[in-house]
Write a protein that holds these residues in place. Structure first.
Motif, PDB file in Angstrom:
ATOM      1  N   ALA A  31       2.276   2.011   0.502  1.00 15.57           N
ATOM      2  CA  ALA A  31       2.863   0.686   0.836  1.00 15.57           C
ATOM      3  C   ALA A  31       1.502   0.204   1.665  1.00 15.57           C
ATOM      4  O   ALA A  31       0.974  -1.102   1.533  1.00 15.57           O
ATOM      5  CB  ALA A  31       3.899   0.708   1.903  1.00 15.57           C
ATOM      6  N   LEU A  32       0.723   1.070   2.598  1.00 12.36           N
ATOM      7  CA  LEU A  32      -0.453   0.365   3.129  1.00 12.36           C
ATOM      8  C   LEU A  32      -1.388   0.278   2.151  1.00 12.36           C
ATOM      9  O   LEU A  32      -2.227  -1.094   2.061  1.00 12.36           O
ATOM     10  CB  LEU A  32      -0.918   1.241   4.192  1.00 12.36           C
ATOM     11  N   ILE A  33      -1.648   1.012   1.142  1.00  9.70           N
ATOM     12  CA  ILE A  33      -2.724   0.802   0.261  1.00  9.70           C
ATOM     13  C   ILE A  33      -2.300  -0.260  -0.738  1.00  9.70           C
ATOM     14  O   ILE A  33      -3.298  -1.266  -0.863  1.00  9.70           O
ATOM     15  CB  ILE A  33      -2.749   2.240  -0.717  1.00  9.70           C
ATOM     16  N   HIS A  34      -1.001  -0.535  -0.784  1.00 11.94           N
ATOM     17  CA  HIS A  34      -0.688  -1.795  -1.778  1.00 11.94           C
ATOM     18  C   HIS A  34      -0.969  -3.010  -1.069  1.00 11.94           C
ATOM     19  O   HIS A  34      -1.613  -4.049  -1.641  1.00 11.94           O
ATOM     20  CB  HIS A  34       0.555  -1.758  -2.278  1.00 11.94           C
ATOM     21  N   ALA A  35      -0.709  -3.037   0.323  1.00 17.22           N
ATOM     22  CA  ALA A  35      -1.085  -4.164   1.355  1.00 17.22           C
ATOM     23  C   ALA A  35      -2.524  -4.615   1.289  1.00 17.22           C
ATOM     24  O   ALA A  35      -2.842  -5.728   1.433  1.00 17.22           O
ATOM     25  CB  ALA A  35      -0.516  -3.703   2.696  1.00 17.22           C
ATOM     26  N   ILE A  36      -3.348  -3.512   1.358  1.00 16.52           N
ATOM     27  CA  ILE A  36      -4.660  -3.707   1.379  1.00 16.52           C
ATOM     28  C   ILE A  36      -5.179  -4.185  -0.052  1.00 16.52           C
ATOM     29  O   ILE A  36      -6.061  -5.222  -0.070  1.00 16.52           O
ATOM     30  CB  ILE A  36      -5.375  -2.336   1.833  1.00 16.52           C
ATOM     31  N   TYR A  37      -4.788  -3.892  -1.062  1.00 20.64           N
ATOM     32  CA  TYR A  37      -5.284  -4.243  -2.139  1.00 20.64           C
ATOM     33  C   TYR A  37      -4.648  -5.804  -2.336  1.00 20.64           C
ATOM     34  O   TYR A  37      -5.617  -6.651  -2.709  1.00 20.64           O
ATOM     35  CB  TYR A  37      -4.312  -3.630  -3.620  1.00 20.64           C
ATOM     36  N   PHE A  38      -3.502  -6.038  -1.901  1.00 18.59           N
ATOM     37  CA  PHE A  38      -2.999  -7.705  -2.000  1.00 18.59           C
ATOM     38  C   PHE A  38      -4.157  -8.310  -0.872  1.00 18.59           C
ATOM     39  O   PHE A  38      -4.393  -9.385  -1.583  1.00 18.59           O
ATOM     40  CB  PHE A  38      -1.685  -7.469  -1.361  1.00 18.59           C
TER      41      PHE A  38
END
Length: 139
Positions: A16-23
């Motif tokens: 989820a952190l990785i996806h948040a950073i992508y966003f």
């Protein structure tokens, strides 16, 4: 929930952190283009990253370094029935250290704080691998 599958909740949190950073990176890049501080063509060559999104891009790269070892050890601990409450606690602390590291990286980017958070995560990750080795050795 069986303890053996509970190890996947910290994994999900890390993903989820990785996806948040992508966003966040996409938002910052889009904002930079809209503000005129970058052109869309600036993103064609990965070595060129405009300042508004540079720290986020670097933070994203960080999520595919040490966390890869975390993902692997979590799967291995699950497959070998090595998950216990100590392992779970360390896994959650590792993820917390990565969230903290990423937050500092994409906000103030204060190197001294970021470095300390990285070291904490590194030690926690090493601890998981050590516990996995002890588990395999049957100690």
């Amino acid at each position: 929930m069986p303890i053996s599958t509970a190890i996947f909740w910290p994994v999900i949190a890390q993903v989820a952190l990785i996806h948040a950073i992508y966003f966040l990176m996409l938002r910052r890049r889009y904002s930079a283009v809209r503000a005129g501080t970058a052109k869309a063509s600036d993103f064609w060559v990965p070595a060129i990253e405009p300042e508004p999104s540079a720290t986020v891009a670097r933070s994203l790269i960080n999520q595919f370094e040490l966390p890869v070892l975390f993902f692997l050890v979590c799967v291995l601990l699950h497959l070998t029935a090595g998950v216990n409450y100590v392992v779970l606690a360390i896994a959650w602390l590792f993820v917390l250290s990565r969230y903290s590291h990423a937050y500092v990286h994409v906000t103030s980017n204060r190197l001294r704080i970021r470095q300390r958070l990285f070291v904490v995560g590194f030690v926690l990750n090493f601890s998981l691998w050590l516990l996995f080795a002890i588990h395999l050795a049957g100690l």
